[in-house]
Enzyme design. Structure first.
Site, mmCIF file in Angstrom:
data_model
loop_
_atom_site.group_PDB
_atom_site.id
_atom_site.type_symbol
_atom_site.label_atom_id
_atom_site.label_comp_id
_atom_site.label_asym_id
_atom_site.label_seq_id
_atom_site.Cartn_x
_atom_site.Cartn_y
_atom_site.Cartn_z
ATOM 1 N N HIS A 81 0.836 -1.195 0.000
ATOM 2 C CA HIS A 81 0.000 0.000 0.000
ATOM 3 C C HIS A 81 0.873 1.248 0.000
ATOM 4 C CE1 HIS A 81 -3.764 -2.176 1.751
ATOM 5 N NE2 HIS A 81 -3.310 -2.730 0.649
ATOM 6 N N GLU A 83 0.769 3.870 1.887
ATOM 7 C CA GLU A 83 1.206 4.216 3.235
ATOM 8 C C GLU A 83 2.391 3.347 3.657
ATOM 9 O OE1 GLU A 83 -3.396 4.398 3.199
ATOM 10 O OE2 GLU A 83 -1.813 3.228 2.258
ATOM 11 N N CYS A 112 -2.433 -0.784 7.439
ATOM 12 C CA CYS A 112 -1.666 0.466 7.398
ATOM 13 C C CYS A 112 -1.881 1.270 8.670
ATOM 14 C CB CYS A 112 -2.037 1.275 6.169
ATOM 15 S SG CYS A 112 -1.499 0.489 4.625
#
Length: 151
Positions: A81, A83, A112
């Site tokens: 992801h 993040e 996350c």
């Protein structure tokens, strides 16, 4: 002609959207930037790890092939992801991110969010909701402020 400068939020949101354009995901383009004292510390977008062929190169999404709904079974994906990539860039380059803020094009998922909590990020600014009630609950309990921006 009077030129107006963007607010800090507008400035960081525009950069976060630009970072998302580097995504190699076929399903969703997500960007994230970590900011402290009005300075960008790291950026991240969703995509496969370094040295691993991504979905754009392959031309297909494994999750799509298997019919995995959005927001479920995150482990069935080659990509990290946005993040996560922003956090990993900080670790890779020795950038101190405790007490920083993160801007994301999409509200962070529970995976996350757990990482964001543990590295000491205090605020999340995001543009799009993500259906993950556990993420929201954990962020609230940990005292991480989560703010949706409409830009």
């Amino acid at each position: 002609m009077v030129m107006t400068r963007p607010t800090w939020h507008e400035y960081f949101v525009n950069i976060t959207k630009q970072v998302a354009t580097r995504s190699t995901c076929l399903r969703r383009k997500v960007g994230a930037i970590i900011v402290k004292d009005k300075r960008i510390l790291t950026t991240g977008y969703n995509g496969a790890p370094m040295g691993v062929r991504n979905c754009l190169e392959i031309g297909t999404c494994y999750r799509e092939e298997l019919g995995v709904p959005s927001g479920e079974r995150h482990e069935i994906c080659k990509g990290l992801h946005a993040e996560q990539n922003a956090l990993l860039q900080a670790a890779l380059h020795g950038v101190h991110i405790q007490n920083s803020e993160i801007y994301c094009t999409t509200q962070p998922c529970v995976m996350c969010s757990k990482m964001i909590i543990n590295v000491g990020i205090r605020k999340i600014y995001y543009l799009e909701d993500y259906p993950d009630p556990l993420s929201i609950e954990m962020l609230e309990e940990a005292g991480v402020e989560s703010i949706r921006l409409d830009y």
